[in-house]
Scaffold this motif. Structure first.
Motif, short mmCIF file in Angstrom:
data_model
loop_
_atom_site.label_atom_id
_atom_site.label_comp_id
_atom_site.label_asym_id
_atom_site.label_seq_id
_atom_site.Cartn_x
_atom_site.Cartn_y
_atom_site.Cartn_z
N PRO A 47 28.76 -2.40 1.00
CA PRO A 47 28.45 -3.67 1.68
C PRO A 47 26.98 -3.85 2.06
O PRO A 47 26.50 -4.98 2.15
CB PRO A 47 29.32 -3.63 2.94
N GLU A 48 26.26 -2.75 2.27
CA GLU A 48 24.85 -2.86 2.67
C GLU A 48 23.90 -3.07 1.50
O GLU A 48 22.77 -3.48 1.67
CB GLU A 48 24.41 -1.59 3.43
N SER A 49 24.33 -2.77 0.28
CA SER A 49 23.48 -2.87 -0.91
C SER A 49 23.54 -4.27 -1.52
O SER A 49 24.48 -5.02 -1.28
CB SER A 49 23.93 -1.87 -1.98
N GLY A 50 22.55 -4.54 -2.33
CA GLY A 50 22.55 -5.79 -3.09
C GLY A 50 23.49 -5.67 -4.27
O GLY A 50 23.96 -4.58 -4.62
N PRO A 51 23.79 -6.79 -4.94
CA PRO A 51 24.71 -6.76 -6.08
C PRO A 51 24.12 -6.00 -7.27
O PRO A 51 22.90 -5.90 -7.41
CB PRO A 51 24.92 -8.23 -6.41
N PHE A 52 25.01 -5.47 -8.11
CA PHE A 52 24.57 -4.78 -9.32
C PHE A 52 23.76 -5.74 -10.19
O PHE A 52 22.71 -5.37 -10.71
CB PHE A 52 25.77 -4.27 -10.13
N VAL A 53 24.28 -6.96 -10.38
CA VAL A 53 23.59 -7.98 -11.18
C VAL A 53 23.74 -9.34 -10.51
O VAL A 53 24.66 -9.56 -9.74
CB VAL A 53 24.14 -8.07 -12.62
N LYS A 54 22.81 -10.24 -10.84
CA LYS A 54 22.92 -11.62 -10.39
C LYS A 54 22.54 -12.52 -11.56
O LYS A 54 22.06 -12.04 -12.59
CB LYS A 54 22.07 -11.87 -9.15
N TYR A 96 34.22 -5.90 -6.87
CA TYR A 96 33.12 -5.73 -5.91
C TYR A 96 31.81 -5.85 -6.67
O TYR A 96 31.58 -5.17 -7.67
CB TYR A 96 33.20 -4.37 -5.22
N ALA A 97 30.92 -6.72 -6.19
CA ALA A 97 29.65 -6.99 -6.86
C ALA A 97 28.59 -5.93 -6.55
O ALA A 97 27.60 -5.83 -7.26
CB ALA A 97 29.14 -8.37 -6.44
N ALA A 98 28.79 -5.15 -5.48
CA ALA A 98 27.79 -4.16 -5.06
C ALA A 98 28.46 -2.81 -4.83
O ALA A 98 29.66 -2.73 -4.58
CB ALA A 98 27.12 -4.63 -3.77
N PRO A 99 27.66 -1.72 -4.88
CA PRO A 99 28.23 -0.39 -4.66
C PRO A 99 28.74 -0.17 -3.24
O PRO A 99 29.63 0.63 -3.01
CB PRO A 99 27.09 0.57 -4.99
#
Length: 165
Positions: free
Chosen positions: A105-112, A100-103
């Motif tokens: 579903p509503e949040s943005g990814p930890f990193v990009k 999972y890229a984000a904490p």
């Protein structure tokens, strides 16, 4: 009936093997596993089986005839090109689970791509057995590429990010 831990071990073995389908019948219980592009589906039934000896024999034949999954072929052709660059470091999965890229579903990814990370920066979450494990970069640098997609199953040691020091 098999215990949960035994079923988990079977799932891991089937996931790593080149077979696409597995079934097991014993004392009226039946377990059937099928792979669908890096996902393993488990179906379990507890029904009487009239002739378990005949049902078990075909199970030993498919592993001999099984072909590598299309996903395995893609990994072989894509991965070597990216990993050969000595200036890039990999952030690998420390366990088998769901990426999972984000904490949430509503949040943005930890990193990009393009973000700077430190050794203790959280870069993603890997869910294993209903536990959400925050994964730290363990390297410092800039994220050059994200190698997995949100919700994708990852294997132990599978590269998830490429970082330029």
């Amino acid at each position: 009936m098999l215990k949960i831990q035994e079923i988990r071990e079977l799932i891991k073995l089937i996931d790593q093997a080149s077979i696409d389908e597995f079934s097991y019948e014993h004392e009226g219980s039946k377990i059937k596993m099928k792979k669908h592009h890096n996902q393993t589906t488990v179906v379990s039934q507890s029904q009487p089986v009239e002739q378990p000896a005949q049902a078990v024999q075909p199970v030993s034949q498919p592993p001999v005839q099984a072909q590598p999954t299309p996903a395995a072929k893609v990994e072989e052709t894509v991965s070597p090109v990216k990993v050969e660059d000595p200036s890039l470091q990999k952030i690998v999965s420390p366990m088998v689970g769901t990426f999972y890229a984000a904490p949430n579903p509503e949040s943005g990814p930890f990193v990009k791509v393009g973000d700077k990370v430190g050794k203790d920066s959280v870069v993603c979450i890997v869910e294993a057995m209903k536990l959400f494990n925050e994964i730290e970069a363990e390297v410092s640098g800039e994220i050059v590429e994200i190698l997995v997609e949100n919700g994708q199953l990852v294997e132990y040691g599978q590269p998830m990010f490429l970082v330029k020091s």
